[in-house]
Scaffold this motif. Structure first.
Motif, PDB file in Angstrom:
ATOM      1  N   GLY A   1       0.815  -1.212   0.000  1.00 26.16           N
ATOM      2  CA  GLY A   1       0.000   0.000   0.000  1.00 26.16           C
ATOM      3  C   GLY A   1       0.850   1.264   0.000  1.00 26.16           C
ATOM      4  O   GLY A   1       0.600   2.202  -0.756  1.00 26.16           O
ATOM      5  N   GLY A   2       1.880   1.275   0.848  1.00 26.07           N
ATOM      6  CA  GLY A   2       2.724   2.463   0.964  1.00 26.07           C
ATOM      7  C   GLY A   2       3.497   2.733  -0.310  1.00 26.07           C
ATOM      8  O   GLY A   2       3.612   3.882  -0.757  1.00 26.07           O
ATOM      9  N   ALA A   3       4.019   1.672  -0.921  1.00 27.25           N
ATOM     10  CA  ALA A   3       4.800   1.847  -2.145  1.00 27.25           C
ATOM     11  C   ALA A   3       3.900   2.307  -3.288  1.00 27.25           C
ATOM     12  O   ALA A   3       4.315   3.092  -4.139  1.00 27.25           O
ATOM     13  N   LEU A   4       2.644   1.830  -3.279  1.00 27.06           N
ATOM     14  CA  LEU A   4       1.707   2.297  -4.304  1.00 27.06           C
ATOM     15  C   LEU A   4       1.454   3.797  -4.140  1.00 27.06           C
ATOM     16  O   LEU A   4       1.464   4.553  -5.112  1.00 27.06           O
ATOM     17  N   ALA A   5       1.247   4.229  -2.892  1.00 31.38           N
ATOM     18  CA  ALA A   5       1.043   5.669  -2.639  1.00 31.38           C
ATOM     19  C   ALA A   5       2.256   6.462  -3.111  1.00 31.38           C
ATOM     20  O   ALA A   5       2.126   7.527  -3.715  1.00 31.38           O
ATOM     21  N   LEU A   6       3.438   5.930  -2.841  1.00 29.67           N
ATOM     22  CA  LEU A   6       4.672   6.599  -3.272  1.00 29.67           C
ATOM     23  C   LEU A   6       4.712   6.729  -4.794  1.00 29.67           C
ATOM     24  O   LEU A   6       5.024   7.787  -5.341  1.00 29.67           O
ATOM     25  N   ALA A   7       4.372   5.634  -5.471  1.00 27.87           N
ATOM     26  CA  ALA A   7       4.434   5.634  -6.935  1.00 27.87           C
ATOM     27  C   ALA A   7       3.400   6.586  -7.529  1.00 27.87           C
ATOM     28  O   ALA A   7       3.700   7.325  -8.469  1.00 27.87           O
ATOM     29  N   ILE A   8       2.189   6.601  -6.966  1.00 22.55           N
ATOM     30  CA  ILE A   8       1.173   7.531  -7.487  1.00 22.55           C
ATOM     31  C   ILE A   8       1.630   8.964  -7.242  1.00 22.55           C
ATOM     32  O   ILE A   8       1.523   9.830  -8.112  1.00 22.55           O
ATOM     33  N   GLY A   9       2.184   9.225  -6.057  1.00 23.67           N
ATOM     34  CA  GLY A   9       2.702  10.557  -5.757  1.00 23.67           C
ATOM     35  C   GLY A   9       3.835  10.935  -6.691  1.00 23.67           C
ATOM     36  O   GLY A   9       3.942  12.079  -7.129  1.00 23.67           O
ATOM     37  N   ALA A  10       4.675   9.961  -7.026  1.00 27.07           N
ATOM     38  CA  ALA A  10       5.798  10.228  -7.925  1.00 27.07           C
ATOM     39  C   ALA A  10       5.300  10.602  -9.311  1.00 27.07           C
ATOM     40  O   ALA A  10       5.835  11.482  -9.966  1.00 27.07           O
ATOM     41  N   GLY A  11       4.248   9.942  -9.745  1.00 23.65           N
ATOM     42  CA  GLY A  11       3.752  10.170 -11.089  1.00 23.65           C
ATOM     43  C   GLY A  11       2.871  11.396 -11.227  1.00 23.65           C
ATOM     44  O   GLY A  11       2.828  12.012 -12.288  1.00 23.65           O
ATOM     45  N   THR A  12       2.165  11.765 -10.142  1.00 29.09           N
ATOM     46  CA  THR A  12       1.209  12.864 -10.255  1.00 29.09           C
ATOM     47  C   THR A  12       1.622  14.100  -9.473  1.00 29.09           C
ATOM     48  O   THR A  12       1.194  15.204  -9.801  1.00 29.09           O
TER      49      THR A  12
ATOM     50  N   ARG B   1       0.493  14.732  -6.718  1.00 27.04           N
ATOM     51  CA  ARG B   1      -0.698  15.124  -5.961  1.00 27.04           C
ATOM     52  C   ARG B   1      -0.882  14.205  -4.772  1.00 27.04           C
ATOM     53  O   ARG B   1      -1.062  13.002  -4.917  1.00 27.04           O
ATOM     54  N   LYS B   2      -0.866  14.811  -3.584  1.00 29.68           N
ATOM     55  CA  LYS B   2      -0.939  14.027  -2.363  1.00 29.68           C
ATOM     56  C   LYS B   2      -2.305  13.353  -2.235  1.00 29.68           C
ATOM     57  O   LYS B   2      -2.398  12.194  -1.845  1.00 29.68           O
ATOM     58  N   GLY B   3      -3.350  14.089  -2.588  1.00 27.87           N
ATOM     59  CA  GLY B   3      -4.690  13.517  -2.500  1.00 27.87           C
ATOM     60  C   GLY B   3      -4.824  12.275  -3.364  1.00 27.87           C
ATOM     61  O   GLY B   3      -5.333  11.245  -2.928  1.00 27.87           O
ATOM     62  N   SER B   4      -4.307  12.350  -4.589  1.00 26.47           N
ATOM     63  CA  SER B   4      -4.373  11.180  -5.467  1.00 26.47           C
ATOM     64  C   SER B   4      -3.583  10.024  -4.874  1.00 26.47           C
ATOM     65  O   SER B   4      -3.987   8.865  -4.959  1.00 26.47           O
ATOM     66  N   ALA B   5      -2.421  10.349  -4.271  1.00 21.85           N
ATOM     67  CA  ALA B   5      -1.583   9.290  -3.706  1.00 21.85           C
ATOM     68  C   ALA B   5      -2.309   8.585  -2.568  1.00 21.85           C
ATOM     69  O   ALA B   5      -2.373   7.354  -2.516  1.00 21.85           O
ATOM     70  N   ILE B   6      -2.895   9.370  -1.662  1.00 17.29           N
ATOM     71  CA  ILE B   6      -3.580   8.764  -0.511  1.00 17.29           C
ATOM     72  C   ILE B   6      -4.797   7.976  -0.982  1.00 17.29           C
ATOM     73  O   ILE B   6      -4.938   6.785  -0.706  1.00 17.29           O
ATOM     74  N   TRP B   7      -5.673   8.656  -1.722  1.00 16.51           N
ATOM     75  CA  TRP B   7      -6.953   8.008  -2.034  1.00 16.51           C
ATOM     76  C   TRP B   7      -6.790   6.914  -3.081  1.00 16.51           C
ATOM     77  O   TRP B   7      -7.516   5.926  -3.062  1.00 16.51           O
ATOM     78  N   GLY B   8      -5.815   7.084  -3.956  1.00 17.89           N
ATOM     79  CA  GLY B   8      -5.528   6.016  -4.905  1.00 17.89           C
ATOM     80  C   GLY B   8      -5.096   4.749  -4.179  1.00 17.89           C
ATOM     81  O   GLY B   8      -5.611   3.656  -4.448  1.00 17.89           O
ATOM     82  N   ALA B   9      -4.170   4.904  -3.234  1.00 17.65           N
ATOM     83  CA  ALA B   9      -3.662   3.734  -2.516  1.00 17.65           C
ATOM     84  C   ALA B   9      -4.735   3.156  -1.601  1.00 17.65           C
ATOM     85  O   ALA B   9      -4.960   1.939  -1.570  1.00 17.65           O
ATOM     86  N   VAL B  10      -5.428   4.037  -0.852  1.00 22.76           N
ATOM     87  CA  VAL B  10      -6.467   3.546   0.056  1.00 22.76           C
ATOM     88  C   VAL B  10      -7.566   2.847  -0.743  1.00 22.76           C
ATOM     89  O   VAL B  10      -7.997   1.743  -0.402  1.00 22.76           O
ATOM     90  N   GLY B  11      -7.994   3.485  -1.832  1.00 19.01           N
ATOM     91  CA  GLY B  11      -9.066   2.911  -2.646  1.00 19.01           C
ATOM     92  C   GLY B  11      -8.673   1.554  -3.207  1.00 19.01           C
ATOM     93  O   GLY B  11      -9.426   0.584  -3.117  1.00 19.01           O
ATOM     94  N   PHE B  12      -7.446   1.505  -3.752  1.00 16.44           N
ATOM     95  CA  PHE B  12      -6.982   0.247  -4.336  1.00 16.44           C
ATOM     96  C   PHE B  12      -6.946  -0.856  -3.278  1.00 16.44           C
ATOM     97  O   PHE B  12      -7.448  -1.960  -3.497  1.00 16.44           O
ATOM     98  N   MET B  13      -6.357  -0.549  -2.118  1.00 11.14           N
ATOM     99  CA  MET B  13      -6.225  -1.584  -1.098  1.00 11.14           C
ATOM    100  C   MET B  13      -7.598  -2.003  -0.561  1.00 11.14           C
ATOM    101  O   MET B  13      -7.826  -3.166  -0.242  1.00 11.14           O
ATOM    102  N   LEU B  14      -8.522  -1.040  -0.492  1.00 11.14           N
ATOM    103  CA  LEU B  14      -9.866  -1.368  -0.015  1.00 11.14           C
ATOM    104  C   LEU B  14     -10.558  -2.319  -0.998  1.00 11.14           C
ATOM    105  O   LEU B  14     -11.135  -3.344  -0.604  1.00 11.14           O
ATOM    106  N   VAL B  15     -10.473  -2.003  -2.281  1.00  8.35           N
ATOM    107  CA  VAL B  15     -11.078  -2.870  -3.299  1.00  8.35           C
ATOM    108  C   VAL B  15     -10.438  -4.257  -3.240  1.00  8.35           C
ATOM    109  O   VAL B  15     -11.127  -5.283  -3.316  1.00  8.35           O
TER     110      VAL B  15
END
Lengths: 553, 302
Positions: free
Chosen positions: A459-470, A472-486
């Motif tokens: 989960g943490g590495a996914l948040a890091l990667a989304i943050g690296a690519g965008t 945007r902190k919001g995208s990093a948090i909610w992208g990772a949380v959403g993905f892990m929740l699904v």
């Protein structure tokens, strides 16, 4: 749309609520679909008492199970958490950002501003409750599921009242103190202690009375899904919510507003005192800024300590509870037919009558991954996107340090902290097993804690990667949380549906799928999780290197 | 000032989607000079600086600092430069000293005596948390970290933002000292008086295009100014109108007022052929007027 404070608050917040409601709606549909494929008629044979413990006193079918599992647990937690985050941000958030001064420079009173914000909060909670009610009832109709005597409206009403309680509790702390951290911390504390207590205490003889001290009890203690609305409980929750609102208005009008500032911590006081200055300087000053990874570590001490304290406390408590459970409970559990465990799939599955199942359902299934991911996702989202949002990335990169080294150092902190949570969980579970007189091999405890660390790193590495690519902190948090929740729901549903192939797509399958508390370590699962995490870490590097650093939000 | 090039931009271009933030910028900045980069908000100053710092990447063209490519050798370059971003943000929960220590550690150490000297000169308080400082005092911490490693090149985006006049003056002295040591300062500004006082050369940028690149002296000599001359006898305005660069001549008895843009020597020579001068005063042009003139010219030609 910016005509009023009310409208602006809605505009800033509606999207988050819409996404949360949409995802929960999807879960309800998914849950109904998964439960529908099961033969659950055996549950009818259960003793009445046990069915009521499970929240099944009314009818038993796929729709009911899905609604009770999703709307009654994930859903209520999520909506309450959204409400408390919004309440905490209401006044203290504007003070922190330094925007409150300009806002109040307009001919609007403090009361006006606060009431407008609370009105927006109430509206969003109400819309979310209606949306979930609509999903539950609507999807059941579409899938042609019998809801029988199920009172979804009652459950939604209880959820509404309960979320108002937490949202306005956070608001009153925010308005009275101007401290957003305190508002979130206290309210989350009340919620989590209540959630655990309301679930655990009634299992003990005479425990039900103690549970009545906890606000979560008034959400589902009366089993609204089966028994309808308990107006006494609703009244109590709404009464407190109204009281919070009044106190919030009164106290906001009486205090000085805070400027944009950073509070004074214990360490600051120690550094100001000549006696302790030297030591404190070493701890708080020189050491924490000695390197990027050390600084990252110092920034996330609070979440690390919270996660560790939770794991230690809950695991010891669970051990103690295990010993205190009445014999009758075990007799009932022994009488359970095979397949019953599907009921618990959402919480990680397992046989609740055994020590392994007890720990798995109570913590490792859901709360432990949440705790480790609070640490890893906050490190991952802040690592790059957070520095960009706070505009400190420019100066950091002005030093002779490559972008990839920043990623590596911050990842080191994440791995280190996730390992600490894993280690503390191990110690807590071991202690709990001792306290409860349970027989659990240490190797098995170590196995589940190592896998816990790894799933947290995914989960943490996914948040890091989304943050690296965008950036945007919001995208990093909610992208990772959403993905892990699904992924969590997918694994749980896979568990119910007898392990179909798609379950193996979820990282959670490799966390709990081998039943590590019973079977010990499955090294192939360790390898899969490690590979996923490493892939996310590595992908972050080119994503970040190619990008323009964002200048402003 | 030497002939060595400290900063070079060649056809530097940055587009954000369809917005052309920076268009084909060519620039040579010599070692040992203070270079002022002037332009209104949104002209492309910050985009230029952020491209040089490798925070953002050029759409086309390239830039180099001390002969190293700003993108491919970004990490190496940063050993030799000090940087102050516009819109400075640092970690609010760190004190000034912690902040300096952090960046010093990332650079592999710093001369603390020099840091103290800089803090004294700028009157900075390093014991308070950055988040509790006013924006001017925060800017001082940013300035100290830009100067502290005695870098070969110092790049600063609007460095005097929030500083009081006394500290601004001290900063200008510090910039001159850096240049006198053969090091280079690149600063952007829209405070013309500041650049005028400190810079050797000035580049003026607008809508992402460099529209002028001159020494401060040339810019001034090009500027229109008001000249008032008192003569020993009544004046004939045709004498003045015949001189190159003179316009708007008004005469009253012994007194002549005109607008003049050109070489002052030529004007004096022409006048002394007919009259003897009793008194002369000129209102010196400042960059503000030059700036406006350049803009008007641009607008007229556009």
């Amino acid at each position: 749309m910016l005509a009023t404070v009310f409208a602006k608050t809605l505009r800033d917040r509606w999207l988050g609520w819409a996404i949360a409601s949409g995802v929960l709606g999807f879960f309800i549909l998914f849950g109904m679909y998964a439960y529908e494929g099961l033969d659950i008629s055996f549950l009818e044979a259960f003793p009445e008492g046990y069915k009521s413990v499970l929240g099944l006193a009314g009818g038993i079918d796929a729709g009911a199970l899905a609604i009770s599992a999703i709307q009654g647990s994930y859903g209520s937690m999520t909506i309450a958490a959204m409400a408390l985050a919004m309440g905490a941000a209401s006044i203290a958030g504007e003070e922190r950002k330094g925007t409150i001064g300009l806002l109040l420079a307009n001919p609007k009173s403090r009361t006006h501003v606060l009431v407008a914000k609370m009105a927006a909060l109430v509206l969003l909670i109400t819309l979310a409750a209606i949306a979930l009610w609509g999903c539950s009832v609507g999807f059941a109709a579409v899938l042609d599921l019998e809801l029988g005597d199920m009172d979804v409206m009652a459950l939604s009403t209880h959820m509404l009242a309960s979320s108002l309680f937490y949202g306005l509790l956070a608001t009153v702390i925010s308005a009275a103190t101007g401290n957003r951290g305190a508002a979130i911390g206290v309210t989350v504390g009340v919620m989590v202690v209540g959630f655990l207590g309301a679930g655990l205490l009634p299992m003990l003889d005479g425990g039900e009375d103690w549970a009545k001290l906890l606000p979560w009890y008034y959400f589902n203690g009366s089993d609204p899904l089966n028994n309808g609305i308990d107006w006494g409980h609703i009244g109590l929750l709404l009464g407190f919510a109204a009281l919070f609102a009044v106190v919030a208005v009164v106290s906001l009008n009486r205090r000085d507003l805070k400027g944009q500032s950073v509070g004074v911590t214990m360490i600051d006081r120690l550094r100001a005192n000549p006696l302790t200055r030297k030591l404190a300087d070493k701890l708080a000053g020189a050491a924490r800024v000695s390197s990027i990874w050390a600084k990252t570590a110092s920034e996330h001490q609070v979440s690390l300590m919270a996660a560790c304290a939770y794991m230690l406390y809950v695991q010891l408590l669970l051990g103690w509870f295990w010993r205190a459970l009445p014999e009758s409970m075990f007799d009932m559990l022994d009488a359970m037919p095979e397949g019953m465990n599907a009921m618990f799939a959402l919480f990680g599955g397992g046989d609740i009558g055994t020590p392994a199942g007890w720990f798995q359902i109570e913590t490792f299934g859901m709360m432990a991954p949440i705790m480790v991911m609070i640490v890893t996702i906050s490190i991952g989202s802040n690592a790059l996107a957070g520095e960009e949002a706070r505009r400190t990335m420019g100066l950091l990169l002005a030093n002779p340090i490559s972008r990839s080294r920043i990623i590596v150092e911050k990842s080191v902190t994440m791995v280190f902290y996730a390992s600490v949570v894993g280690l503390v969980s191990f110690l807590g579970t071991w202690g709990g097993a001792l306290a409860g007189g349970m027989e659990l091999p240490l190797g098995n405890i170590a196995a589940i804690c190592a896998l816990l660390t790894l799933v947290g790193l995914v989960g943490g590495a996914l948040a890091l990667a989304i943050g690296a690519g965008t950036g945007r902190k919001g995208s990093a948090i909610w992208g990772a949380v959403g993905f892990m929740l699904v992924m969590h729901v997918m694994n749980s549903m896979g568990e119910i549906a007898d392990n179909p192939a798609w379950q193996k797509l979820s990282p959670f399958y490799y966390y709990l799928g081998s039943d590590p508390l019973n079977n010990g370590m499955d090294w192939s699962h360790v390898a899969v999780l490690a590979v996923i995490a490493v892939v996310f870490f590595v992908v972050a590097i080119p994503l970040f290197q190619r990008r323009d650093i964002r200048q402003r939000d | 000032m030497s002939d060595k090039i400290a900063i070079r931009a060649e056809g530097l271009t940055k587009h954000y989607g369809k917005v052309e933030a920076l268009n084909d910028l060519d620039l040579d900045i010599r070692a040992g000079e203070v270079f002022g980069f002037l332009g209104p908000n949104g002209a492309g100053k910050t985009t230029t600086i952020r491209t040089m710092m490798d925070e953002i990447r050029a759409t086309s063209g390239k830039a180099s600092i001390l002969g190293m490519d700003t993108h491919t050798q970004a990490v190496e370059i940063r050993k030799y430069i000090g940087y102050l971003p516009g819109d400075l943000a640092m970690y609010p929960n760190l004190t000034g000293k912690d902040t300096i220590t952090y960046y010093a550690n990332l650079r592999g150490g710093v001369d603390w005596k020099y840091v103290d000297t800089l803090a004294d000169r700028l009157d900075a308080d390093l014991t308070k948390k950055v988040g509790d400082l006013s924006s001017g005092n925060r800017q001082k911490v940013g300035l100290i970290q830009a100067f502290m490693s005695k870098p070969q090149v110092i790049i600063m985006d609007e460095p005097s933002t929030g500083l009081d006049p006394l500290v601004q003056r001290e900063l200008q002295k510090m910039m001159r000292e850096v240049a006198d040591e053969g090091r280079t300062v690149f600063l952007s500004s829209h405070t013309l008086s500041e650049v005028q006082r400190v810079a050797d050369r000035v580049g003026i940028i607008r809508h992402g295009c460099l529209i002028a690149l001159e020494t401060v002296q040339v810019l001034r000599s090009k500027a229109m100014r008001q000249v008032e001359i008192e003569l020993d006898q009544e004046a004939d305005i045709s004498v003045f109108e015949a001189v190159d660069g003179v316009s708007d001549v008004r005469a009253q008895n012994h007194h002549v007022v005109m607008t003049f843009g050109g070489d002052m020597g030529a004007l004096l020579k022409a006048v002394e052929g007919y009259y003897s001068i009793v008194d002369i005063s000129t209102q010196s042009a400042d960059l503000e007027e030059i700036f406006l003139k350049y803009y008007q010219d641009e607008e007229a030609s556009a």
